[in-house]
Design a protein around this motif. Structure first.
Motif, mmCIF file in Angstrom:
data_model
loop_
_atom_site.group_PDB
_atom_site.id
_atom_site.type_symbol
_atom_site.label_atom_id
_atom_site.label_comp_id
_atom_site.label_asym_id
_atom_site.label_seq_id
_atom_site.Cartn_x
_atom_site.Cartn_y
_atom_site.Cartn_z
ATOM 1 N N MET A 5 51.612 21.098 -49.342
ATOM 2 C CA MET A 5 51.094 22.205 -48.531
ATOM 3 C C MET A 5 50.086 21.705 -47.505
ATOM 4 S SD MET A 5 50.771 25.369 -51.191
ATOM 5 C CE MET A 5 50.547 26.587 -49.900
ATOM 6 N N VAL A 6 49.270 20.731 -47.883
ATOM 7 C CA VAL A 6 48.310 20.145 -46.945
ATOM 8 C C VAL A 6 49.059 19.551 -45.754
ATOM 9 C CG1 VAL A 6 46.639 18.270 -46.614
ATOM 10 C CG2 VAL A 6 46.521 19.717 -48.654
ATOM 11 N N ILE A 7 50.094 18.783 -46.038
ATOM 12 C CA ILE A 7 50.872 18.143 -44.963
ATOM 13 C C ILE A 7 51.550 19.196 -44.090
ATOM 14 C CG2 ILE A 7 52.892 16.683 -44.501
ATOM 15 C CD1 ILE A 7 51.984 15.052 -47.009
ATOM 16 N N GLU A 8 52.099 20.235 -44.687
ATOM 17 C CA GLU A 8 52.761 21.285 -43.919
ATOM 18 C C GLU A 8 51.772 22.042 -43.027
ATOM 19 O OE1 GLU A 8 54.765 23.560 -46.919
ATOM 20 O OE2 GLU A 8 56.348 22.051 -47.162
ATOM 21 N N VAL A 9 50.616 22.368 -43.575
ATOM 22 C CA VAL A 9 49.597 23.071 -42.787
ATOM 23 C C VAL A 9 49.096 22.176 -41.653
ATOM 24 C CG1 VAL A 9 47.257 24.040 -42.854
ATOM 25 C CG2 VAL A 9 48.921 24.653 -44.618
ATOM 26 N N LEU A 10 48.825 20.904 -41.971
ATOM 27 C CA LEU A 10 48.380 19.979 -40.927
ATOM 28 C C LEU A 10 49.437 19.813 -39.846
ATOM 29 C CD1 LEU A 10 46.583 17.180 -42.954
ATOM 30 C CD2 LEU A 10 45.563 18.712 -41.244
ATOM 31 N N SER A 11 50.691 19.719 -40.248
ATOM 32 C CA SER A 11 51.769 19.583 -39.280
ATOM 33 C C SER A 11 51.801 20.778 -38.333
ATOM 34 C CB SER A 11 53.100 19.454 -40.018
ATOM 35 O OG SER A 11 54.169 19.462 -39.112
ATOM 36 N N TYR A 12 51.700 21.959 -38.877
ATOM 37 C CA TYR A 12 51.716 23.173 -38.050
ATOM 38 C C TYR A 12 50.495 23.239 -37.132
ATOM 39 C CZ TYR A 12 51.722 28.051 -36.700
ATOM 40 O OH TYR A 12 51.693 29.201 -35.966
ATOM 41 N N LYS A 13 49.326 23.017 -37.707
ATOM 42 C CA LYS A 13 48.095 23.115 -36.918
ATOM 43 C C LYS A 13 48.016 22.023 -35.843
ATOM 44 C CE LYS A 13 44.986 25.600 -39.925
ATOM 45 N NZ LYS A 13 44.630 26.564 -38.917
ATOM 46 N N LEU A 14 48.342 20.791 -36.209
ATOM 47 C CA LEU A 14 48.288 19.703 -35.233
ATOM 48 C C LEU A 14 49.376 19.859 -34.178
ATOM 49 C CD1 LEU A 14 47.427 16.698 -37.550
ATOM 50 C CD2 LEU A 14 45.915 17.881 -35.934
ATOM 51 N N GLY A 15 50.546 20.338 -34.586
ATOM 52 C CA GLY A 15 51.601 20.605 -33.617
ATOM 53 C C GLY A 15 51.170 21.642 -32.597
ATOM 54 N N THR A 16 50.481 22.672 -33.062
ATOM 55 C CA THR A 16 49.970 23.703 -32.159
ATOM 56 C C THR A 16 48.950 23.108 -31.189
ATOM 57 O OG1 THR A 16 50.319 25.378 -33.853
ATOM 58 C CG2 THR A 16 48.821 25.945 -32.052
ATOM 59 N N ILE A 17 48.052 22.282 -31.706
ATOM 60 C CA ILE A 17 47.045 21.652 -30.847
ATOM 61 C C ILE A 17 47.709 20.744 -29.814
ATOM 62 C CG2 ILE A 17 45.129 19.973 -30.833
ATOM 63 C CD1 ILE A 17 44.412 22.846 -31.801
ATOM 64 N N ILE A 18 48.721 19.993 -30.223
ATOM 65 C CA ILE A 18 49.417 19.110 -29.285
ATOM 66 C C ILE A 18 50.094 19.920 -28.183
ATOM 67 C CG2 ILE A 18 51.362 17.495 -29.079
ATOM 68 C CD1 ILE A 18 50.481 16.456 -31.902
ATOM 69 N N ILE A 19 50.677 21.051 -28.537
ATOM 70 C CA ILE A 19 51.291 21.915 -27.521
ATOM 71 C C ILE A 19 50.225 22.462 -26.569
ATOM 72 C CG2 ILE A 19 52.465 24.130 -27.180
ATOM 73 C CD1 ILE A 19 54.104 23.419 -29.729
ATOM 74 N N VAL A 20 49.097 22.883 -27.111
ATOM 75 C CA VAL A 20 48.004 23.388 -26.262
ATOM 76 C C VAL A 20 47.498 22.284 -25.338
ATOM 77 C CG1 VAL A 20 45.612 24.223 -26.302
ATOM 78 C CG2 VAL A 20 47.320 25.237 -27.829
ATOM 79 N N LEU A 21 47.306 21.082 -25.869
ATOM 80 C CA LEU A 21 46.850 19.964 -25.037
ATOM 81 C C LEU A 21 47.879 19.634 -23.955
ATOM 82 C CD1 LEU A 21 45.282 17.608 -27.716
ATOM 83 C CD2 LEU A 21 44.067 18.812 -25.895
ATOM 84 N N GLY A 22 49.151 19.662 -24.319
ATOM 85 C CA GLY A 22 50.206 19.424 -23.332
ATOM 86 C C GLY A 22 50.198 20.479 -22.245
ATOM 87 N N ALA A 23 50.022 21.735 -22.633
ATOM 88 C CA ALA A 23 49.955 22.820 -21.651
ATOM 89 C C ALA A 23 48.746 22.648 -20.731
ATOM 90 C CB ALA A 23 49.905 24.171 -22.367
ATOM 91 N N MET A 24 47.614 22.284 -21.302
ATOM 92 C CA MET A 24 46.419 22.055 -20.486
ATOM 93 C C MET A 24 46.628 20.873 -19.542
ATOM 94 S SD MET A 24 44.041 24.283 -21.104
ATOM 95 C CE MET A 24 42.578 23.467 -20.513
ATOM 96 N N HIS A 25 47.296 19.843 -20.012
ATOM 97 C CA HIS A 25 47.582 18.678 -19.181
ATOM 98 C C HIS A 25 48.443 19.084 -17.988
ATOM 99 C CE1 HIS A 25 48.718 14.649 -18.007
ATOM 100 N NE2 HIS A 25 49.980 14.970 -18.181
ATOM 101 N N PHE A 26 49.514 19.819 -18.249
ATOM 102 C CA PHE A 26 50.375 20.237 -17.154
ATOM 103 C C PHE A 26 49.681 21.231 -16.229
ATOM 104 C CE2 PHE A 26 53.798 18.505 -19.818
ATOM 105 C CZ PHE A 26 54.341 17.638 -18.878
#
Length: 120
Positions: A79-100
């Protein structure tokens, strides 16, 4: 073992590290665009570049803080890995959006500067 503490610690460390890395890339590579936009006025370009990076940090670290909380129960490492995957994936998408978004702003400013550049 308190899975929440482990999850929060890893999430914060990785998210903030990614934010710092993207900000450094934007800062270093955005400088040349800003110098061109401001027709070679390097002190002004550097100042605006620093202000943009501060805004980038504030927005992203603010979002990272708001997205920290997890309401369900964490009972195992999976569950820790799944939650981290979801949360970090969301952050990476936000960072990518901010970059673009930054790239779009740089290119629009550059195009506007090119149109207003005096012809010699």
């Amino acid at each position: 073992m308190n899975y929440f503490i482990v999850t929060y610690a890893i999430y914060l460390l990785v998210s903030i590290a990614l934010t710092v890395w993207v900000a450094k890339v934007l800062f270093n590579n955005g400088r040349i665009f800003l110098i061109d936009i401001f027709h070679g006025n390097t002190p002004l370009a550097d100042s605006v570049n620093k202000l943009l990076v501060v805004g980038f940090y504030l927005i992203n670290i603010g979002y990272i803080s708001l997205a920290l909380k997890y309401a369900n129960t964490l009972v195992n490492a999976q569950m820790v890995i799944e939650v981290l995957s979801y949360k970090l994936g969301t952050i990476i998408i936000v960072l990518g959006a901010m970059h673009f978004l930054n790239l779009v702003v740089f290119f629009k400013l550059r195009n506007r500067a090119q149109l207003s550049k005096p012809v010699n």
